[in-house]
Design a protein around this motif. Structure first.
Motif, short mmCIF file in Angstrom:
data_model
loop_
_atom_site.label_atom_id
_atom_site.label_comp_id
_atom_site.label_asym_id
_atom_site.label_seq_id
_atom_site.Cartn_x
_atom_site.Cartn_y
_atom_site.Cartn_z
N ARG A 157 -23.13 44.97 -14.88
CA ARG A 157 -22.38 45.33 -16.09
C ARG A 157 -20.96 45.69 -15.70
O ARG A 157 -20.74 46.30 -14.65
N ARG A 159 -17.71 47.65 -17.46
CA ARG A 159 -17.28 48.45 -18.61
C ARG A 159 -15.78 48.37 -18.82
O ARG A 159 -15.30 48.21 -19.94
N SER A 160 -15.01 48.48 -17.73
CA SER A 160 -13.55 48.49 -17.81
C SER A 160 -12.97 47.75 -16.61
O SER A 160 -13.60 47.66 -15.55
N ARG A 173 -5.79 40.32 -20.73
CA ARG A 173 -6.42 41.32 -21.60
C ARG A 173 -7.33 40.65 -22.62
O ARG A 173 -8.42 41.15 -22.91
N ASP A 174 -6.88 39.52 -23.15
CA ASP A 174 -7.71 38.80 -24.12
C ASP A 174 -9.01 38.32 -23.46
O ASP A 174 -10.08 38.35 -24.09
N CYS A 176 -10.63 39.74 -21.00
CA CYS A 176 -11.53 40.89 -20.87
C CYS A 176 -12.19 41.23 -22.21
O CYS A 176 -13.41 41.47 -22.27
N ARG A 177 -11.41 41.21 -23.27
CA ARG A 177 -11.96 41.57 -24.59
C ARG A 177 -12.99 40.55 -25.06
O ARG A 177 -13.93 40.91 -25.78
N GLN A 178 -12.84 39.28 -24.67
CA GLN A 178 -13.83 38.27 -25.04
C GLN A 178 -15.22 38.61 -24.52
O GLN A 178 -16.23 38.24 -25.13
N PHE A 179 -15.27 39.31 -23.39
CA PHE A 179 -16.55 39.70 -22.80
C PHE A 179 -16.91 41.15 -23.14
O PHE A 179 -17.84 41.70 -22.55
N GLY A 180 -16.18 41.75 -24.07
CA GLY A 180 -16.48 43.13 -24.47
C GLY A 180 -16.12 44.16 -23.43
O GLY A 180 -16.76 45.22 -23.36
N ILE A 181 -15.09 43.88 -22.63
CA ILE A 181 -14.67 44.76 -21.55
C ILE A 181 -13.30 45.33 -21.87
O ILE A 181 -12.41 44.60 -22.31
N ALA A 182 -13.12 46.62 -21.64
CA ALA A 182 -11.85 47.28 -21.94
C ALA A 182 -10.86 47.03 -20.80
O ALA A 182 -11.11 47.43 -19.67
#
Length: 247
Positions: A157, A159-160, A173-174, A176-182
């Motif tokens: 997993r 997380r960030s 950044r986009d 990371c967000r596609q995979f639900g990561i901050a």
């Protein structure tokens, strides 16, 4: 070393045996690789013995493992054995390439001397989960996606993601967000004191551990597959040391 040799034997598909001298035991090759990395021993000084392989044997093994991607498979299996901290931290370090060769370029931080850059991704505990070697003048942003996707494939997993301004790009950044990561990537022009340094210290410590290996700290090898294999092997040895403490 025994753990690494066992995993290599499990992943390695040796070519069919032919009449002649039997192949060198993997544990001897791994022991020689460890010594070669740590001490920076010249190839010709690696002499075959009951506990070690010769330099020519080690080079042949590295060439075959590079062709089959064996060390990457071993690294991925070891990462899967440890449920580490869910943060992903990225950073680089550069070394001088005394003799030039593959994966070298003018280092902008070393008066344009030819060098190589090691890209490293670790979890929140500083355990290496992905790595790559490039020329010293390769921008960090060009390697972010490769490191991120490699880490995502092997970590349980994430997380960030933490990275310095060298990785500043909105499409990172986009991703990371596609995979639900901050994403926590320092922006260029942003004032200091963002607090990222408090979260990025594990990767800086891991970089220091990698550079304790003399064969990586000052590059002498000209062939690209050798330096890639040595970097991967150094990460594997760090990981194996961590697993030995855990179990």
């Amino acid at each position: 070393m025994h753990l690494v040799a066992t995993v290599i034997d499990a992943c390695d598909r040796q070519p069919s045996r032919s009449p002649g001298h039997p192949p060198t035991a993997t544990i001897r090759v791994v022991a020689t690789l460890r010594r070669f990395l740590r001490e920076g021993t010249p190839w010709r000084s690696l002499i075959a013995s009951e506990e070690a392989a010769s330099g020519s044997t080690l080079r042949r093994c590295l060439a075959r493992w590079s062709t089959t991607g064996l060390l990457a498979k071993v690294h991925a299996l070891l990462v899967g054995m440890l449920r580490g901290h869910p943060d992903l931290i990225l950073d680089t370090c550069s070394v001088r390439a005394k003799r030039g060769g593959d994966l070298t370029g003018p280092n902008p931080t070393d008066r344009a001397k030819r060098g190589t850059k090691y890209h490293l991704a670790v979890d929140g505990d500083g355990v290496p989960v992905a790595c790559s070697a490039t020329a010293a003048n390769v921008n960090d942003t060009l390697v972010f996606e490769r490191l991120f996707l490699t880490a995502f494939a092997v970590m349980a997993r994430i997380r960030s993601v933490f990275a310095d301004k060298g990785y500043d790009a909105e499409h990172h950044r986009d991703l990371c967000r596609q995979f639900g990561i901050a994403p926590h990537i320092h922006k260029r022009g942003q004032s200091r004191g963002s607090g990222l340094g408090k979260r990025r210290w594990p990767v800086e410590r891991s970089n220091a551990w990698l550079l304790e290996n003399r064969r990586l700290a000052l590059r002498y090898d000209r062939l690209g597959f050798v330096i890639q294999s040595l970097l991967r092997a150094a990460c594997i040895f760090l990981f194996a040391r961590r697993l030995a403490r855990e179990f």
